[in-house]
Design a protein around this motif. Structure first.
Motif, short mmCIF file in Angstrom:
data_model
loop_
_atom_site.label_atom_id
_atom_site.label_comp_id
_atom_site.label_asym_id
_atom_site.label_seq_id
_atom_site.Cartn_x
_atom_site.Cartn_y
_atom_site.Cartn_z
N MET A 1 -18.70 92.56 54.26
CA MET A 1 -19.46 93.44 53.41
C MET A 1 -20.64 93.96 54.24
SD MET A 1 -20.97 92.63 49.60
CE MET A 1 -20.94 90.90 49.88
N THR A 2 -20.87 95.25 54.15
CA THR A 2 -21.93 95.86 54.94
C THR A 2 -23.24 95.91 54.16
OG1 THR A 2 -21.54 98.12 54.16
CG2 THR A 2 -20.21 97.36 56.03
N ARG A 3 -24.30 96.22 54.88
CA ARG A 3 -25.63 96.40 54.27
C ARG A 3 -25.56 97.48 53.20
NH1 ARG A 3 -30.00 99.64 54.82
NH2 ARG A 3 -32.04 98.64 54.75
N ASN A 4 -24.88 98.59 53.52
CA ASN A 4 -24.76 99.68 52.56
C ASN A 4 -23.97 99.28 51.32
OD1 ASN A 4 -26.32 101.43 54.07
ND2 ASN A 4 -24.57 102.32 55.12
N ASP A 5 -22.94 98.43 51.49
CA ASP A 5 -22.19 97.92 50.34
C ASP A 5 -23.11 97.14 49.41
OD1 ASP A 5 -19.76 98.93 51.31
OD2 ASP A 5 -19.20 97.01 52.25
N ILE A 6 -23.92 96.28 50.00
CA ILE A 6 -24.84 95.44 49.22
C ILE A 6 -25.83 96.31 48.46
CG2 ILE A 6 -26.65 93.69 49.37
CD1 ILE A 6 -25.01 92.58 51.83
N ILE A 7 -26.40 97.28 49.15
CA ILE A 7 -27.38 98.18 48.52
C ILE A 7 -26.72 99.03 47.44
CG2 ILE A 7 -28.89 100.16 48.96
CD1 ILE A 7 -29.53 98.83 51.68
N SER A 8 -25.44 99.37 47.61
CA SER A 8 -24.76 100.18 46.60
C SER A 8 -24.63 99.43 45.27
CB SER A 8 -23.38 100.61 47.09
OG SER A 8 -22.45 99.54 47.06
N VAL A 9 -24.60 98.12 45.32
CA VAL A 9 -24.51 97.31 44.10
C VAL A 9 -25.89 96.96 43.57
CG1 VAL A 9 -23.72 95.11 43.13
CG2 VAL A 9 -22.28 96.34 44.76
N LEU A 10 -26.78 96.54 44.45
CA LEU A 10 -28.07 95.99 44.03
C LEU A 10 -29.22 96.98 44.04
CD1 LEU A 10 -27.95 92.64 46.03
CD2 LEU A 10 -27.18 93.07 43.68
N GLY A 11 -29.06 98.08 44.76
CA GLY A 11 -30.19 98.97 44.98
C GLY A 11 -31.02 98.41 46.12
N PRO A 12 -32.23 98.96 46.32
CA PRO A 12 -33.07 98.48 47.42
C PRO A 12 -33.43 96.99 47.24
CG PRO A 12 -33.99 100.47 46.43
CD PRO A 12 -32.85 100.03 45.57
N VAL A 13 -33.14 96.20 48.25
CA VAL A 13 -33.49 94.78 48.24
C VAL A 13 -34.05 94.38 49.60
CG1 VAL A 13 -31.85 94.06 46.45
CG2 VAL A 13 -31.13 94.10 48.81
N ASP A 14 -34.70 93.25 49.62
CA ASP A 14 -35.29 92.70 50.83
C ASP A 14 -34.20 92.43 51.88
OD1 ASP A 14 -36.17 89.91 52.27
OD2 ASP A 14 -37.89 91.20 51.83
N GLU A 15 -34.54 92.66 53.14
CA GLU A 15 -33.59 92.45 54.23
C GLU A 15 -33.11 91.00 54.31
OE1 GLU A 15 -32.09 94.74 56.19
OE2 GLU A 15 -33.15 96.27 55.03
N THR A 16 -33.98 90.07 53.93
CA THR A 16 -33.59 88.66 53.93
C THR A 16 -32.49 88.41 52.92
OG1 THR A 16 -35.82 88.03 54.58
CG2 THR A 16 -34.44 86.30 53.67
N VAL A 17 -32.60 89.03 51.76
CA VAL A 17 -31.58 88.89 50.72
C VAL A 17 -30.26 89.49 51.22
CG1 VAL A 17 -30.90 89.60 48.38
CG2 VAL A 17 -33.24 88.88 48.83
N ILE A 18 -30.33 90.63 51.86
CA ILE A 18 -29.13 91.25 52.40
C ILE A 18 -28.46 90.33 53.41
CG2 ILE A 18 -28.28 93.15 53.85
CD1 ILE A 18 -30.40 94.93 52.46
N ALA A 19 -29.25 89.74 54.30
CA ALA A 19 -28.70 88.82 55.31
C ALA A 19 -28.09 87.59 54.65
CB ALA A 19 -29.79 88.41 56.28
N ASP A 20 -28.78 87.02 53.67
CA ASP A 20 -28.26 85.84 52.98
C ASP A 20 -26.93 86.15 52.29
OD1 ASP A 20 -30.45 84.36 53.78
OD2 ASP A 20 -31.47 84.47 51.84
N ILE A 21 -26.84 87.31 51.66
CA ILE A 21 -25.60 87.70 50.99
C ILE A 21 -24.49 87.90 52.01
CG2 ILE A 21 -24.50 89.59 49.72
CD1 ILE A 21 -27.21 89.87 48.20
N ALA A 22 -24.78 88.59 53.09
CA ALA A 22 -23.77 88.84 54.13
C ALA A 22 -23.24 87.53 54.71
CB ALA A 22 -24.35 89.72 55.22
N LEU A 23 -24.10 86.55 54.85
CA LEU A 23 -23.69 85.26 55.43
C LEU A 23 -22.76 84.45 54.52
CD1 LEU A 23 -27.01 84.12 57.14
CD2 LEU A 23 -24.88 84.84 58.25
N THR A 24 -22.68 84.79 53.25
CA THR A 24 -21.80 84.05 52.35
C THR A 24 -20.33 84.33 52.61
OG1 THR A 24 -21.74 85.75 50.61
CG2 THR A 24 -23.52 84.09 50.49
N GLY A 25 -20.05 85.48 53.23
CA GLY A 25 -18.66 85.86 53.45
C GLY A 25 -18.00 86.42 52.20
#
Length: 80
Positions: A1-25
């Motif tokens: 899942m890409t950064r843009n995918d995450i933002i498309s669902v959540l809207g603007p979020v902290d970079e740490t949250v994006i990294a934590d989500i990406a690390l879940t697989g």
């Protein structure tokens, strides 16, 4: 899942949250499911949806941490 995918669902979020989500697989569908559970957990249970799986539960923890963790962080300045 890409950064843009995450933002498309959540809207603007902290970079740490994006990294934590990406690390879940987790997949984009799992992120969408976690986001739905946060907004309407009781309604989803009442509709008979199965409880979230492990990855979705981890995403929920990242997106909506328990209140006591939030209170601990605000009660102890400098605690992160």
């Amino acid at each position: 899942m890409t950064r843009n995918d995450i933002i498309s669902v959540l809207g603007p979020v902290d970079e740490t949250v994006i990294a934590d989500i990406a690390l879940t697989g987790a997949s984009l569908d799992e992120l969408r499911e976690a986001f739905a559970w946060i907004g309407a957990d009781e309604a989803l249970v009442n509709e008979g949806h199965p409880l979230p799986g492990a990855r979705v539960a981890r995403l929920i923890e990242i997106l909506d941490p328990p209140e006591d963790e939030d209170q601990l962080a605000s009660a102890a300045p400098g605690f992160e």
